[in-house]
Design an enzyme around this catalytic site. Structure first.
Site, PDB file in Angstrom:
ATOM      1  N   ASN A  40      16.140  56.374 -27.696  1.00 61.76           N
ATOM      2  CA  ASN A  40      15.295  57.480 -27.799  1.00 61.76           C
ATOM      3  C   ASN A  40      14.268  58.111 -28.659  1.00 61.76           C
ATOM      4  O   ASN A  40      14.770  56.876 -30.297  1.00 61.76           O
ATOM      5  CB  ASN A  40      16.168  59.303 -27.247  1.00 61.76           C
ATOM      6  N   GLU A  42      13.194  60.573 -31.401  1.00 58.91           N
ATOM      7  CA  GLU A  42      13.467  62.174 -31.856  1.00 58.91           C
ATOM      8  C   GLU A  42      12.233  62.797 -33.212  1.00 58.91           C
ATOM      9  O   GLU A  42      11.614  61.792 -33.329  1.00 58.91           O
ATOM     10  CB  GLU A  42      14.163  62.378 -31.671  1.00 58.91           C
ATOM     11  N   CYS A  51      13.112  60.732 -24.436  1.00 63.71           N
ATOM     12  CA  CYS A  51      14.301  60.060 -23.859  1.00 63.71           C
ATOM     13  C   CYS A  51      14.007  58.864 -23.562  1.00 63.71           C
ATOM     14  O   CYS A  51      13.127  57.771 -23.547  1.00 63.71           O
ATOM     15  CB  CYS A  51      14.782  60.602 -22.544  1.00 63.71           C
ATOM     16  N   GLU A  53      14.925  56.535 -21.440  1.00 65.78           N
ATOM     17  CA  GLU A  53      14.740  56.382 -20.574  1.00 65.78           C
ATOM     18  C   GLU A  53      12.826  56.220 -20.094  1.00 65.78           C
ATOM     19  O   GLU A  53      11.954  55.679 -19.729  1.00 65.78           O
ATOM     20  CB  GLU A  53      14.628  56.586 -18.984  1.00 65.78           C
ATOM     21  N   CYS A  87      18.131  63.445 -18.025  1.00 64.74           N
ATOM     22  CA  CYS A  87      17.630  64.322 -17.657  1.00 64.74           C
ATOM     23  C   CYS A  87      16.723  65.015 -16.753  1.00 64.74           C
ATOM     24  O   CYS A  87      16.383  64.278 -16.276  1.00 64.74           O
ATOM     25  CB  CYS A  87      16.393  65.260 -19.292  1.00 64.74           C
ATOM     26  N   CYS A  90      13.740  62.773 -16.894  1.00 68.15           N
ATOM     27  CA  CYS A  90      13.098  61.928 -16.463  1.00 68.15           C
ATOM     28  C   CYS A  90      13.240  61.585 -15.597  1.00 68.15           C
ATOM     29  O   CYS A  90      12.379  60.274 -14.623  1.00 68.15           O
ATOM     30  CB  CYS A  90      14.061  61.362 -17.568  1.00 68.15           C
TER      31      CYS A  90
HETATM   32  N1  THU Z   1      18.276  61.818 -23.700  1.00 70.26           N
HETATM   33  C1  THU Z   1      18.133  61.066 -23.818  1.00 70.26           C
HETATM   34  O1  THU Z   1      17.371  59.935 -24.485  1.00 70.26           O
HETATM   35  N2  THU Z   1      18.003  60.171 -22.508  1.00 70.26           N
HETATM   36  C2  THU Z   1      19.428  61.114 -21.388  1.00 70.26           C
HETATM   37  O2  THU Z   1      19.240  60.279 -20.352  1.00 70.26           O
HETATM   38  C3  THU Z   1      19.577  62.365 -22.627  1.00 70.26           C
HETATM   39  C4  THU Z   1      18.926  62.627 -23.738  1.00 70.26           C
HETATM   40  C5  THU Z   1      18.453  62.147 -25.594  1.00 70.26           C
HETATM   41  C6  THU Z   1      17.180  63.278 -25.674  1.00 70.26           C
HETATM   42  C7  THU Z   1      17.812  63.742 -27.095  1.00 70.26           C
HETATM   43  O3  THU Z   1      17.294  62.776 -28.581  1.00 70.26           O
HETATM   44  C8  THU Z   1      18.911  63.176 -27.190  1.00 70.26           C
HETATM   45  O4  THU Z   1      19.130  62.363 -26.585  1.00 70.26           O
HETATM   46  C9  THU Z   1      19.818  64.360 -26.972  1.00 70.26           C
HETATM   47  O5  THU Z   1      19.880  64.978 -26.263  1.00 70.26           O
END
Ligand code: THU
Length: 128
Positions: A40, A42, A51, A53, A87, A90
């Site tokens: 991920n 941000e 994310c 994925e 999520c 994704c």
């Molecule tokens: N996140 C992912 O990268 N994948 C997931 O399956 C769930 C959430 C990330 C998004 C954000 O950067 C952090 O986790 C918190 O939501």
């Protein structure tokens, strides 16, 4: 299975997540046999965050791979490991490129994981 989870754990170490503190790693197996990893990433404006994925999927598609077997996902806050469930955004991206039989491995470790198909995670999905 274990190989893919191991790669996801390695990818998690590259997570850029200063805002949530939740570090995620993913490893995506293409039908060619190649593995694409992602973490991920941000952003201070929150919305542009990506994310793990989707990072893996976009890397793969941008390198010419469009068919996939399975993905492994690991994550958690610093010092913990949970089995992240992808999520909705994704899941929609997975739906674009994967059959309902595509396997999503939500892993705590190489020995502790749950496997669900995309069809189970995203029933009655939208597609054109
Ligand atoms: N996140 C992912 O990268 N994948 C997931 O399956 C769930 C959430 C990330 C998004 C954000 O950067 C952090 O986790 C918190 O939501």
């Amino acid at each position: 299975m274990k190989e893919l989870i191991k790669k996801a754990i390695e990818a998690r170490s590259f997570s850029y997540s200063p805002y949530s503190g939740f570090q995620v790693g993913a490893a995506l197996l293409g039908k060619s046999g190649k593995i694409y990893t992602g973490c991920n990433v941000e952003n201070a404006a929150y919305g542009p965050s990506n994310c793990a994925e989707r990072t893996a999927f976009f890397k793969a598609v941008s390198e010419g791979e469009r068919e996939f077997e399975r993905i492994a996902i690991v994550g958690g806050h610093e010092g913990e490991s949970v089995a992240p469930s992808p999520c909705g955004v994704c899941r929609q991206v997975m739906t674009e490129f994967c059959e309902p039989s595509f396997e999503v491995i939500m892993a705590v470790s190489e020995d502790e994981y749950e496997v669900m198909t995309l069809g189970e995670l995203m029933p009655k999905s939208f597609d054109l």
